[in-house]
Design a protein around this motif. Structure first.
Motif, PDB file in Angstrom:
ATOM      1  N   MET A 112       0.852  -1.239  -0.134  1.00 60.53           N
ATOM      2  CA  MET A 112       0.119   0.182   0.055  1.00 60.53           C
ATOM      3  C   MET A 112       0.869   1.283   0.041  1.00 60.53           C
ATOM      4  SD  MET A 112      -3.349   0.482   2.275  1.00 60.53           S
ATOM      5  CE  MET A 112      -4.667   0.901   1.278  1.00 60.53           C
ATOM      6  N   ARG A 113       0.475   2.135  -0.853  1.00 59.70           N
ATOM      7  CA  ARG A 113       1.419   3.310  -0.897  1.00 59.70           C
ATOM      8  C   ARG A 113       0.806   4.582   0.087  1.00 59.70           C
ATOM      9  NH1 ARG A 113       2.039   4.722  -7.088  1.00 59.70           N
ATOM     10  NH2 ARG A 113       4.173   5.314  -6.578  1.00 59.70           N
ATOM     11  N   ALA A 114       1.681   5.373   0.400  1.00 58.31           N
ATOM     12  CA  ALA A 114       1.342   6.380   1.332  1.00 58.31           C
ATOM     13  C   ALA A 114       0.612   7.364   0.225  1.00 58.31           C
ATOM     14  CB  ALA A 114       2.393   6.947   1.926  1.00 58.31           C
ATOM     15  N   PRO A 115      -0.380   8.093   0.890  1.00 61.72           N
ATOM     16  CA  PRO A 115      -1.265   9.163  -0.066  1.00 61.72           C
ATOM     17  C   PRO A 115      -0.224  10.358  -0.494  1.00 61.72           C
ATOM     18  CG  PRO A 115      -1.778   9.327   2.360  1.00 61.72           C
ATOM     19  CD  PRO A 115      -1.078   8.164   2.322  1.00 61.72           C
ATOM     20  N   VAL A 116      -0.374  10.574  -1.409  1.00 58.14           N
ATOM     21  CA  VAL A 116       0.548  11.935  -2.090  1.00 58.14           C
ATOM     22  C   VAL A 116       0.022  13.078  -1.372  1.00 58.14           C
ATOM     23  CG1 VAL A 116       1.172  12.958  -4.090  1.00 58.14           C
ATOM     24  CG2 VAL A 116       1.032  10.642  -4.307  1.00 58.14           C
ATOM     25  N   PRO A 117       0.857  13.760  -0.897  1.00 57.70           N
ATOM     26  CA  PRO A 117       0.360  15.244  -0.247  1.00 57.70           C
ATOM     27  C   PRO A 117      -0.110  16.075  -1.295  1.00 57.70           C
ATOM     28  CG  PRO A 117       2.764  14.937   0.008  1.00 57.70           C
ATOM     29  CD  PRO A 117       2.466  13.569  -0.708  1.00 57.70           C
ATOM     30  N   ARG A 118      -1.217  16.558  -0.950  1.00 56.05           N
ATOM     31  CA  ARG A 118      -1.555  17.726  -1.989  1.00 56.05           C
ATOM     32  C   ARG A 118      -1.050  19.131  -1.697  1.00 56.05           C
ATOM     33  NH1 ARG A 118      -7.976  17.347  -1.010  1.00 56.05           N
ATOM     34  NH2 ARG A 118      -7.066  17.068   1.373  1.00 56.05           N
ATOM     35  N   MET A 119      -0.800  19.807  -2.504  1.00 53.88           N
ATOM     36  CA  MET A 119      -0.254  21.247  -2.594  1.00 53.88           C
ATOM     37  C   MET A 119      -1.334  21.957  -1.838  1.00 53.88           C
ATOM     38  SD  MET A 119       2.700  20.895  -3.853  1.00 53.88           S
ATOM     39  CE  MET A 119       2.819  22.817  -3.736  1.00 53.88           C
ATOM     40  N   SER A 120      -1.028  22.705  -0.854  1.00 58.92           N
ATOM     41  CA  SER A 120      -1.620  23.733  -0.270  1.00 58.92           C
ATOM     42  C   SER A 120      -1.038  25.088   0.310  1.00 58.92           C
ATOM     43  CB  SER A 120      -1.888  23.061   1.196  1.00 58.92           C
ATOM     44  OG  SER A 120      -2.857  23.807   2.203  1.00 58.92           O
ATOM     45  N   ALA A 121      -1.657  26.123   0.546  1.00 60.54           N
ATOM     46  CA  ALA A 121      -0.948  27.273   1.138  1.00 60.54           C
ATOM     47  C   ALA A 121      -0.682  27.320   2.180  1.00 60.54           C
ATOM     48  CB  ALA A 121      -2.049  28.430   1.008  1.00 60.54           C
ATOM     49  N   ILE A 122      -1.067  25.980   3.188  1.00 65.93           N
ATOM     50  CA  ILE A 122      -0.498  26.181   4.427  1.00 65.93           C
ATOM     51  C   ILE A 122       0.720  25.021   4.504  1.00 65.93           C
ATOM     52  CG2 ILE A 122      -1.033  25.294   6.754  1.00 65.93           C
ATOM     53  CD1 ILE A 122      -4.147  25.751   6.222  1.00 65.93           C
ATOM     54  N   GLN A 123       1.621  25.458   5.154  1.00 62.25           N
ATOM     55  CA  GLN A 123       2.812  24.671   5.209  1.00 62.25           C
ATOM     56  C   GLN A 123       3.245  24.280   6.572  1.00 62.25           C
ATOM     57  OE1 GLN A 123       4.178  23.212   2.519  1.00 62.25           O
ATOM     58  NE2 GLN A 123       2.712  24.714   1.236  1.00 62.25           N
ATOM     59  N   GLY A 151      -1.334  20.722  13.936  1.00 64.42           N
ATOM     60  CA  GLY A 151      -0.406  20.991  13.005  1.00 64.42           C
ATOM     61  C   GLY A 151      -1.372  21.670  11.856  1.00 64.42           C
ATOM     62  N   VAL A 152      -1.269  21.165  10.589  1.00 64.34           N
ATOM     63  CA  VAL A 152      -2.007  21.822   9.392  1.00 64.34           C
ATOM     64  C   VAL A 152      -3.322  20.977   9.383  1.00 64.34           C
ATOM     65  CG1 VAL A 152      -2.171  21.704   6.896  1.00 64.34           C
ATOM     66  CG2 VAL A 152       0.108  22.052   8.051  1.00 64.34           C
ATOM     67  N   PHE A 153      -4.232  21.923   9.781  1.00 59.46           N
ATOM     68  CA  PHE A 153      -5.569  21.398   9.932  1.00 59.46           C
ATOM     69  C   PHE A 153      -6.461  21.958   8.942  1.00 59.46           C
ATOM     70  CE2 PHE A 153      -9.897  21.750  12.111  1.00 59.46           C
ATOM     71  CZ  PHE A 153     -10.106  20.209  12.365  1.00 59.46           C
ATOM     72  N   ASP A 154      -6.916  21.477   7.938  1.00 60.87           N
ATOM     73  CA  ASP A 154      -7.788  21.738   6.819  1.00 60.87           C
ATOM     74  C   ASP A 154      -8.578  20.746   6.365  1.00 60.87           C
ATOM     75  OD1 ASP A 154      -8.789  23.432   4.815  1.00 60.87           O
ATOM     76  OD2 ASP A 154      -7.106  22.819   3.416  1.00 60.87           O
ATOM     77  N   PRO A 155      -9.753  20.079   7.282  1.00 63.05           N
ATOM     78  CA  PRO A 155     -10.474  18.994   6.936  1.00 63.05           C
ATOM     79  C   PRO A 155     -11.441  19.295   6.001  1.00 63.05           C
ATOM     80  CG  PRO A 155     -11.377  20.266   8.814  1.00 63.05           C
ATOM     81  CD  PRO A 155     -10.107  20.932   8.567  1.00 63.05           C
ATOM     82  N   LEU A 156     -11.829  20.346   5.222  1.00 68.64           N
ATOM     83  CA  LEU A 156     -12.406  20.718   4.444  1.00 68.64           C
ATOM     84  C   LEU A 156     -11.525  20.930   3.006  1.00 68.64           C
ATOM     85  CD1 LEU A 156     -15.227  23.108   5.534  1.00 68.64           C
ATOM     86  CD2 LEU A 156     -15.208  20.522   5.521  1.00 68.64           C
ATOM     87  N   GLY A 157     -10.205  20.863   2.994  1.00 69.18           N
ATOM     88  CA  GLY A 157      -9.426  20.914   1.933  1.00 69.18           C
ATOM     89  C   GLY A 157      -9.612  22.458   1.232  1.00 69.18           C
ATOM     90  N   LEU A 158      -9.943  23.413   2.003  1.00 68.29           N
ATOM     91  CA  LEU A 158     -10.031  24.739   1.338  1.00 68.29           C
ATOM     92  C   LEU A 158      -8.635  25.222   0.876  1.00 68.29           C
ATOM     93  CD1 LEU A 158     -12.566  26.364   3.830  1.00 68.29           C
ATOM     94  CD2 LEU A 158     -13.018  25.442   1.889  1.00 68.29           C
ATOM     95  N   GLU A 167      -5.354  30.796  -2.752  1.00 68.42           N
ATOM     96  CA  GLU A 167      -5.299  32.319  -3.077  1.00 68.42           C
ATOM     97  C   GLU A 167      -6.188  33.068  -1.984  1.00 68.42           C
ATOM     98  OE1 GLU A 167      -8.651  30.881  -5.248  1.00 68.42           O
ATOM     99  OE2 GLU A 167      -6.877  30.492  -5.118  1.00 68.42           O
ATOM    100  N   LYS A 168      -6.693  32.454  -1.409  1.00 64.74           N
ATOM    101  CA  LYS A 168      -7.842  33.008  -0.295  1.00 64.74           C
ATOM    102  C   LYS A 168      -7.189  32.757   1.236  1.00 64.74           C
ATOM    103  CE  LYS A 168     -12.107  33.215  -2.647  1.00 64.74           C
ATOM    104  NZ  LYS A 168     -13.446  32.988  -2.432  1.00 64.74           N
ATOM    105  N   TYR A 169      -5.943  31.868   1.138  1.00 64.49           N
ATOM    106  CA  TYR A 169      -5.326  31.971   2.537  1.00 64.49           C
ATOM    107  C   TYR A 169      -4.970  32.977   3.207  1.00 64.49           C
ATOM    108  CZ  TYR A 169      -1.848  30.014   5.868  1.00 64.49           C
ATOM    109  OH  TYR A 169      -1.372  29.477   6.959  1.00 64.49           O
ATOM    110  N   ARG A 170      -4.584  33.896   2.625  1.00 65.36           N
ATOM    111  CA  ARG A 170      -4.305  35.142   3.333  1.00 65.36           C
ATOM    112  C   ARG A 170      -5.292  35.751   3.934  1.00 65.36           C
ATOM    113  NH1 ARG A 170      -0.273  39.245   4.122  1.00 65.36           N
ATOM    114  NH2 ARG A 170      -1.449  41.407   4.472  1.00 65.36           N
ATOM    115  N   ARG A 171      -6.515  35.922   3.289  1.00 67.27           N
ATOM    116  CA  ARG A 171      -7.556  36.530   3.693  1.00 67.27           C
ATOM    117  C   ARG A 171      -8.343  35.708   4.752  1.00 67.27           C
ATOM    118  NH1 ARG A 171     -10.465  41.030   4.810  1.00 67.27           N
ATOM    119  NH2 ARG A 171     -12.817  40.583   4.543  1.00 67.27           N
ATOM    120  N   PHE A 172      -8.255  34.271   4.664  1.00 68.02           N
ATOM    121  CA  PHE A 172      -8.786  33.398   5.848  1.00 68.02           C
ATOM    122  C   PHE A 172      -7.872  33.734   7.135  1.00 68.02           C
ATOM    123  CE2 PHE A 172     -10.212  30.019   2.616  1.00 68.02           C
ATOM    124  CZ  PHE A 172     -11.388  30.697   2.657  1.00 68.02           C
ATOM    125  N   GLN A 173      -6.480  34.016   6.929  1.00 63.64           N
ATOM    126  CA  GLN A 173      -5.671  34.425   8.117  1.00 63.64           C
ATOM    127  C   GLN A 173      -6.182  35.761   8.961  1.00 63.64           C
ATOM    128  OE1 GLN A 173      -1.830  34.261   6.220  1.00 63.64           O
ATOM    129  NE2 GLN A 173      -1.111  32.668   7.476  1.00 63.64           N
TER     130      GLN A 173
END
Length: 183
Positions: free
Chosen positions: A1-12, A23-30, A36-42
Motif C-alpha cells: 500500500m502506498r502512502a497518500p501523495v500530499p496535496r499542494m496547499s497554501a498552509i505549510q 498541525g496543518v488542520f484543513d479538514p475541508l481542503g479549502l 489564493e484565499k489563504y491570506r484573507r482566511f488568516q
C-alpha cells in the motif's frame, strides 16, 4: 500500500498557526481548492479571534460586577443606564437598543476600514504598522511564539464565547456551573 501523495496547499508545516497537536488542520481542503484565499482566511481568523477574546473578557468583567457609570442611551424610554444592562452574552445583546447596535457597527466598520485596515504589504494581523507603538519583537523565535500564542488564544476564545452563549441560552448562566449575576 502506498502512502497518500500530499496535496499542494497554501498552509505549510511550520507556518504561524500550525501548532501541535493538529498541525496543518484543513479538514475541508479549502487551502487546496482555494490557496489564493489563504491570506484573507488568516486575516479573518486573527480578527475574529481578537473580537472573541474581547467578548470573553466582557463576560468575565461584567459578571464580576464592573459596569460603566452613566447612561447608555438617553433616547430610549426610560433612559437606559449601563448598570441596567444585564451581564452575560445574550442578555446584554438583547437589552441594548437597536440604535446602540447601529453605533457599535458603524464605529467598528470605520475603524476596520481606516485606522485598523489591513495593509497587504504587512503580515496578516499587523494592522497598525508604526502608527501606534505596539510592542514589536525583533527575535524571530519570540515573535513566532507570540504570534502562535495569539492565534491559539483567539481560537480558544472563539470556542469559549460560543460555549458561553449556549450555556446562557440553556441555563441563563454563561459560565455555568459557577455563580453568575442575573442582572
Amino acid at each position: 500500500m502506498r502512502a497518500p501523495v500530499p496535496r499542494m496547499s497554501a498552509i505549510q508545516v511550520g507556518d504561524v498557526g500550525t501548532t501541535r497537536p493538529l498541525g496543518v488542520f484543513d479538514p475541508l481542503g479549502l487551502m487546496t481548492k482555494m490557496p489564493e484565499k489563504y491570506r484573507r482566511f488568516q486575516e479573518m481568523e486573527i480578527k475574529h479571534g481578537r473580537i472573541a477574546m474581547l467578548a470573553v473578557f466582557h463576560v468575565i468583567w461584567t459578571g464580576s460586577g464592573h459596569k460603566w457609570d452613566g447612561y447608555c442611551s438617553y433616547l430610549s424610554f426610560p433612559p437606559l443606564k449601563f448598570e441596567d444592562i444585564p451581564a452575560g452574552t445574550l442578555g446584554s445583546w438583547a437589552a441594548l437598543p437597536q440604535a446602540g447596535w447601529a453605533q457599535i457597527v458603524a464605529v467598528v466598520a470605520i475603524l476596520d476600514n481606516s485606522l485598523f485596515a489591513q495593509d497587504p504589504n504587512r503580515e496578516p494581523g499587523d494592522v497598525v504598522g508604526d502608527r501606534i507603538p505596539w510592542v514589536r519583537y525583533e527575535d524571530p523565535e519570540v515573535k513566532f511564539f507570540k504570534l502562535n500564542a495569539e492565534r491559539n488564544n483567539g481560537r480558544a476564545a472563539m470556542m469559549g464565547i460560543i460555549g458561553m452563549m449556549v450555556h446562557e441560552s440553556l441555563t441563563g448562566n454563561p459560565i455555568y456551573p459557577l455563580p453568575y449575576p442575573s442582572a
